[in-house]
Structures are given as structure tokens and as C-alpha cells.
Design a protein around this motif. Structure first.
Motif, PDB file in Angstrom:
ATOM      1  N   TRP A 241       0.808  -1.217   0.000  1.00 15.51           N
ATOM      2  CA  TRP A 241       0.000   0.000   0.000  1.00 15.51           C
ATOM      3  C   TRP A 241       0.842   1.268   0.000  1.00 15.51           C
ATOM      4  CZ3 TRP A 241      -4.656  -0.557  -1.590  1.00 15.51           C
ATOM      5  CH2 TRP A 241      -5.305  -1.781  -1.387  1.00 15.51           C
ATOM      6  N   VAL A 242       2.153   1.148   0.176  1.00 20.05           N
ATOM      7  CA  VAL A 242       2.999   2.332   0.064  1.00 20.05           C
ATOM      8  C   VAL A 242       3.043   2.822  -1.376  1.00 20.05           C
ATOM      9  CG1 VAL A 242       5.204   1.180  -0.436  1.00 20.05           C
ATOM     10  CG2 VAL A 242       5.176   3.306   0.911  1.00 20.05           C
ATOM     11  N   TYR A 243       2.671   1.956  -2.305  1.00 19.29           N
ATOM     12  CA  TYR A 243       2.593   2.360  -3.708  1.00 19.29           C
ATOM     13  C   TYR A 243       1.316   3.142  -4.023  1.00 19.29           C
ATOM     14  CZ  TYR A 243       6.177  -1.277  -4.343  1.00 19.29           C
ATOM     15  OH  TYR A 243       7.308  -2.044  -4.256  1.00 19.29           O
ATOM     16  N   VAL A 244       0.291   2.964  -3.202  1.00 23.52           N
ATOM     17  CA  VAL A 244      -1.034   3.491  -3.533  1.00 23.52           C
ATOM     18  C   VAL A 244      -1.409   4.688  -2.658  1.00 23.52           C
ATOM     19  CG1 VAL A 244      -3.495   2.935  -3.744  1.00 23.52           C
ATOM     20  CG2 VAL A 244      -1.759   1.197  -4.294  1.00 23.52           C
ATOM     21  N   VAL A 245      -1.299   4.545  -1.347  1.00 24.44           N
ATOM     22  CA  VAL A 245      -1.837   5.536  -0.412  1.00 24.44           C
ATOM     23  C   VAL A 245      -1.172   6.910  -0.527  1.00 24.44           C
ATOM     24  CG1 VAL A 245      -2.187   6.077   2.031  1.00 24.44           C
ATOM     25  CG2 VAL A 245      -2.614   3.752   1.183  1.00 24.44           C
ATOM     26  N   PRO A 246       0.169   7.022  -0.564  1.00 29.68           N
ATOM     27  CA  PRO A 246       0.769   8.373  -0.583  1.00 29.68           C
ATOM     28  C   PRO A 246       0.398   9.209  -1.802  1.00 29.68           C
ATOM     29  CG  PRO A 246       2.391   6.721   0.042  1.00 29.68           C
ATOM     30  CD  PRO A 246       1.197   5.965  -0.448  1.00 29.68           C
ATOM     31  N   GLY A 247       0.040   8.586  -2.904  1.00 27.82           N
ATOM     32  CA  GLY A 247      -0.263   9.352  -4.109  1.00 27.82           C
ATOM     33  C   GLY A 247      -1.731   9.414  -4.463  1.00 27.82           C
ATOM     34  N   LEU A 248      -2.606   9.200  -3.485  1.00 28.40           N
ATOM     35  CA  LEU A 248      -4.042   9.205  -3.783  1.00 28.40           C
ATOM     36  C   LEU A 248      -4.515  10.558  -4.316  1.00 28.40           C
ATOM     37  CD1 LEU A 248      -5.726   7.135  -0.916  1.00 28.40           C
ATOM     38  CD2 LEU A 248      -5.495   6.541  -3.332  1.00 28.40           C
ATOM     39  N   VAL A 249      -3.991  11.649  -3.779  1.00 25.76           N
ATOM     40  CA  VAL A 249      -4.395  12.987  -4.219  1.00 25.76           C
ATOM     41  C   VAL A 249      -3.140  13.772  -4.576  1.00 25.76           C
ATOM     42  CG1 VAL A 249      -5.555  15.136  -3.612  1.00 25.76           C
ATOM     43  CG2 VAL A 249      -6.442  12.953  -2.753  1.00 25.76           C
ATOM     44  N   SER A 250      -3.056  14.188  -5.838  1.00 25.62           N
ATOM     45  CA  SER A 250      -1.936  14.996  -6.313  1.00 25.62           C
ATOM     46  C   SER A 250      -2.399  16.442  -6.470  1.00 25.62           C
ATOM     47  CB  SER A 250      -1.431  14.459  -7.652  1.00 25.62           C
ATOM     48  OG  SER A 250      -0.585  15.385  -8.304  1.00 25.62           O
ATOM     49  N   ALA A 251      -1.567  17.368  -6.015  1.00 20.78           N
ATOM     50  CA  ALA A 251      -1.943  18.784  -6.062  1.00 20.78           C
ATOM     51  C   ALA A 251      -2.149  19.261  -7.503  1.00 20.78           C
ATOM     52  CB  ALA A 251      -0.872  19.628  -5.372  1.00 20.78           C
ATOM     53  N   PHE A 252      -1.266  18.879  -8.407  1.00 19.91           N
ATOM     54  CA  PHE A 252      -1.400  19.304  -9.800  1.00 19.91           C
ATOM     55  C   PHE A 252      -2.673  18.742 -10.420  1.00 19.91           C
ATOM     56  CE2 PHE A 252      -0.754  18.361 -14.310  1.00 19.91           C
ATOM     57  CZ  PHE A 252      -0.511  19.629 -14.802  1.00 19.91           C
ATOM     58  N   ASN A 253      -2.897  17.451 -10.239  1.00 18.49           N
ATOM     59  CA  ASN A 253      -4.112  16.838 -10.782  1.00 18.49           C
ATOM     60  C   ASN A 253      -5.365  17.446 -10.170  1.00 18.49           C
ATOM     61  OD1 ASN A 253      -2.392  15.186 -12.237  1.00 18.49           O
ATOM     62  ND2 ASN A 253      -2.547  13.486 -10.789  1.00 18.49           N
ATOM     63  N   LEU A 254      -5.283  17.764  -8.886  1.00 16.50           N
ATOM     64  CA  LEU A 254      -6.418  18.373  -8.194  1.00 16.50           C
ATOM     65  C   LEU A 254      -6.784  19.715  -8.822  1.00 16.50           C
ATOM     66  CD1 LEU A 254      -8.268  18.182  -5.557  1.00 16.50           C
ATOM     67  CD2 LEU A 254      -6.548  19.661  -4.517  1.00 16.50           C
ATOM     68  N   ILE A 255      -5.780  20.524  -9.117  1.00 15.30           N
ATOM     69  CA  ILE A 255      -6.036  21.843  -9.700  1.00 15.30           C
ATOM     70  C   ILE A 255      -6.648  21.707 -11.088  1.00 15.30           C
ATOM     71  CG2 ILE A 255      -4.909  23.942 -10.537  1.00 15.30           C
ATOM     72  CD1 ILE A 255      -2.873  23.571  -8.259  1.00 15.30           C
ATOM     73  N   VAL A 256      -6.146  20.755 -11.876  1.00 15.42           N
ATOM     74  CA  VAL A 256      -6.669  20.567 -13.235  1.00 15.42           C
ATOM     75  C   VAL A 256      -8.142  20.170 -13.192  1.00 15.42           C
ATOM     76  CG1 VAL A 256      -6.481  19.174 -15.320  1.00 15.42           C
ATOM     77  CG2 VAL A 256      -4.413  20.010 -14.210  1.00 15.42           C
ATOM     78  N   ILE A 257      -8.485  19.197 -12.332  1.00 15.73           N
ATOM     79  CA  ILE A 257      -9.875  18.734 -12.260  1.00 15.73           C
ATOM     80  C   ILE A 257     -10.774  19.806 -11.652  1.00 15.73           C
ATOM     81  CG2 ILE A 257     -11.419  16.964 -11.335  1.00 15.73           C
ATOM     82  CD1 ILE A 257      -9.127  15.022 -11.347  1.00 15.73           C
ATOM     83  N   ARG A 258     -10.273  20.500 -10.643  1.00 13.85           N
ATOM     84  CA  ARG A 258     -11.077  21.567 -10.029  1.00 13.85           C
ATOM     85  C   ARG A 258     -11.424  22.648 -11.040  1.00 13.85           C
ATOM     86  NH1 ARG A 258      -8.219  26.225  -6.932  1.00 13.85           N
ATOM     87  NH2 ARG A 258      -7.807  26.536  -9.147  1.00 13.85           N
ATOM     88  N   THR A 259     -10.449  23.041 -11.860  1.00 16.24           N
ATOM     89  CA  THR A 259     -10.700  24.062 -12.871  1.00 16.24           C
ATOM     90  C   THR A 259     -11.721  23.589 -13.895  1.00 16.24           C
ATOM     91  OG1 THR A 259      -8.409  24.802 -12.590  1.00 16.24           O
ATOM     92  CG2 THR A 259      -9.579  25.590 -14.528  1.00 16.24           C
ATOM     93  N   TYR A 260     -11.645  22.329 -14.247  1.00 21.20           N
ATOM     94  CA  TYR A 260     -12.611  21.777 -15.203  1.00 21.20           C
ATOM     95  C   TYR A 260     -14.017  21.774 -14.611  1.00 21.20           C
ATOM     96  CZ  TYR A 260     -14.470  18.651 -18.790  1.00 21.20           C
ATOM     97  OH  TYR A 260     -15.202  18.115 -19.813  1.00 21.20           O
ATOM     98  N   ILE A 261     -14.141  21.324 -13.354  1.00 18.32           N
ATOM     99  CA  ILE A 261     -15.459  21.280 -12.705  1.00 18.32           C
ATOM    100  C   ILE A 261     -16.017  22.689 -12.544  1.00 18.32           C
ATOM    101  CG2 ILE A 261     -16.683  20.674 -10.585  1.00 18.32           C
ATOM    102  CD1 ILE A 261     -14.777  18.333 -10.249  1.00 18.32           C
ATOM    103  N   ALA A 262     -15.147  23.649 -12.198  1.00 20.16           N
ATOM    104  CA  ALA A 262     -15.602  25.029 -12.019  1.00 20.16           C
ATOM    105  C   ALA A 262     -16.130  25.615 -13.328  1.00 20.16           C
ATOM    106  CB  ALA A 262     -14.463  25.893 -11.487  1.00 20.16           C
ATOM    107  N   GLY A 263     -15.707  25.069 -14.459  1.00 22.64           N
ATOM    108  CA  GLY A 263     -16.189  25.548 -15.740  1.00 22.64           C
ATOM    109  C   GLY A 263     -17.528  24.973 -16.147  1.00 22.64           C
ATOM    110  N   LEU A 264     -18.029  23.986 -15.406  1.00 26.00           N
ATOM    111  CA  LEU A 264     -19.343  23.418 -15.710  1.00 26.00           C
ATOM    112  C   LEU A 264     -20.448  24.348 -15.208  1.00 26.00           C
ATOM    113  CD1 LEU A 264     -18.703  19.698 -14.651  1.00 26.00           C
ATOM    114  CD2 LEU A 264     -18.610  20.645 -16.954  1.00 26.00           C
TER     115      LEU A 264
END
Length: 301
Positions: A144-167
């Protein structure tokens, strides 16, 4: 100015320059991969002479037979595949869920949470504190050290947030009028509308996890059952770098009539092709979403 059909000679010249430039870029991009592919299928001793371009000069499968007969390669491939699939599915879902939360204007702390996530892109605790954190969480010597630490990435979060905010907010408001809760809105309204950007982020996460090896070295190097394919590649490359003496031995064996030998260059080329094939096979299925999702996700709110 003379015209040919609907185009002027100047238009034709510009088109020719554009096409030639694109052809040049394609050749420059594809040549290293095709050259590596040719070396991997070429006899190792023959490759040491140089001169291999786009086609193997002396075709053989011995390079692949040498690597694929290692039982650890298959187990490491399964670990890498399991890691990539779980990290991609869970990481994409968790990042999208966090992005939906901080995209809601009614969430009072959305700016603070966004700032904290962005801050992590510039400030890092360092390698040693991160290792101690993983150990205190019980993730060292664990899959699980391969999975848990990278569950949420700041860069990916910003990209998806910007997309959702455009809906349009009308989707969420209509669902709330019908009595839908936030999780239902996220699961049944937001996620289907975010397919392009989710496919883009899923590709990012999949490539990162498939190519990762350093976390295996840090946390699971003592456990062969948790070794990943890229870590095995790293070990093969390390051994290949110490094979300068082995090359002389290979030359002597070839002179004695034993042609089934491998060289560091052949090993590197073969392993590169082996680990590249899965990503190359998956990319065409996500490519149609890639440009659309990344473009819309990168527009400022």
C-alpha cells in the motif's frame, strides 16, 4: 500573384514548409524508439559493431528469451500492473472528489484548502522525514505504500477543479431540487461530465506509477515479493553498467563459436521495449480525451 486552384503559390510554399516540419518532428520522435526496437531484436554481438538504424541486421529473439526466462520479471510485472490499476482508479476518484469539494463556492474553506494543496507543490518535507512518516504509518515493506501516498496529487487536483468550475451550476442546482445529496451529485452528475479530464488525469497517474521504481528502492527493496518491473529494470541496468569485462568475455565466447550472448546495450534496449509496450497499447484508447481534457482543465477559473 499566380494562383493554383484556390491556393496561391505562397500558400503552397507555406503548406510545404509546415508538412516538412511535421514530418521532421515525427521522424525525430519515432527514430529513437524504432532504433531501440531494432537493437532489441538484433544479435547482441552484431549490435556492438554499431550501424543499426531502423531494422535489425541480424534478427534474433535471444535477448527477449534471456530476460523473459527470469521468473522475477513476471511477478514484478504483476505487482506493477496491480499497483498501476489500483493507483489509477483510486487516485483519479479521490482527486476528483477532493476537486469537487473545493470547487463549490458554498464551501467556506475552499481557498484555504486550495492554498495548502498548492503549497505542497513548492515545499517538501524531504526524503528522510518522508521515510519516517511512511514507517510510522506502517507502510514500509507493504504494497500500500505504492497506492496511499499518491491518492491525491496537487497538480491533478487543480486541473480537475478548474474543469469542474467551468461546468454550469444548473446541473448541481437541478439535482439538489430533485433531492440529490452531494455524493449522489458527484457520482451521477459531475463524474460523467468530467470524462475528458478524468481520462487525462488517469493517463498521468498510470504512466507515473508504471514508471516508478524509487519508492520500491526506498520502502520495499528488502522484499522481493513487492518488487516492481521498473525496479527490476533498474537492477538490470546497474548490472549492465558493470559488464564491461563481460563484454570482453562475450567477444571471446563469440570467437569460440558461441553466438548466444548478450551485451549491456542489448539488455537496455530489450528492457526498454518490454516496459514501454503496455503504455503504448493503452494510450490510443485515451488519446481522444487527452487534448480536450487537458486544454479545458488548464483554463483559468
Amino acid at each position: 500573384m499566380y494562383r493554383v486552384g484556390r491556393k496561391t503559390w505562397g500558400d503552397i510554399a507555406i503548406d510545404a514548409v509546415i508538412y516538412l516540419s511535421l514530418i521532421f518532428l515525427v521522424v525525430v520522435t519515432l527514430y529513437p524508439f524504432l532504433n531501440t526496437l531494432a537493437v532489441s531484436f538484433n544479435d547482441a554481438m552484431d549490435s556492438s559493431r554499431g550501424g543499426i538504424t531502423l531494422w535489425p541486421r541480424k534478427f534474433t529473439l535471444y535477448n527477449y528469451q534471456t530476460l523473459l526466462t527470469r521468473s522475477q520479471i513476471y511477478h514484478a510485472t504483476l505487482v506493477s500492473a496491480a499497483r498501476t490499476i489500483l493507483s489509477t482508479v483510486l487516485g483519479t476518484f479521490c482527486t476528483a472528489m477532493a476537486a469537487y469539494i473545493i470547487s463549490r463556492r458554498e464551501f467556506v474553506f475552499r481557498r484555504l484548502v486550495s492554498f495548502i494543496y498548492v503549497l505542497t507543490m513548492y515545499i517538501d518535507g524531504g526524503l528522510v522525514p518522508t521515510y519516517f512518516l511512511m514507517r510510522s504509518l506502517g507502510l514500509v515493506n507493504s504494497f500500500w505504500v505504492y497506492v496511499v501516498p499518491g491518492l491525491v496529487s496537487a497538480f491533478n487536483l487543480i486541473v480537475i477543479r478548474t474543469y469542474i468550475a467551468g461546468l454550469s451550476d444548473s446541473y448541481v442546482e437541478s439535482a439538489r431540487i430533485d433531492g440529490a445529496g452531494e455524493f449522489t451529485i458527484f457520482l451521477r452528475i459531475i463524474l460523467p461530465l468530467c470524462k475528458p479530464v478524468l481520462a487525462t488525469i488517469a493517463l498521468f497517474i498510470a504512466v507515473d506509477n508504471w514508471n516508478a521504481w524509487f519508492d520500491t528502492f526506498l520502502y520495499n527493496s528488502a522484499n522481493a515479493q513487492l518488487s516492481t518491473l521498473q525496479y527490476e529494470l533498474m537492477k538490470v541496468l546497474q548490472s549492465a553498467n558493470t559488464m564491461s569485462g563481460s563484454l570482453l568475455q562475450a567477444l571471446s565466447r563469440a570467437a569460440a563459436g558461441t553466438t548466444n550472448t548478450v551485451t549491456p546495450r542489448a539488455i537496455r534496449a530489450t528492457m526498454t521495449i518490454i516496459v514501454s509496450v503496455p503504455i503504448v497499447a493503452v494510450y490510443p484508447f485515451l488519446q481522444r480525451y487527452f487534448v480536450h481534457g487537458l486544454t479545458l482543465g488548464g483554463i483559468k477559473e
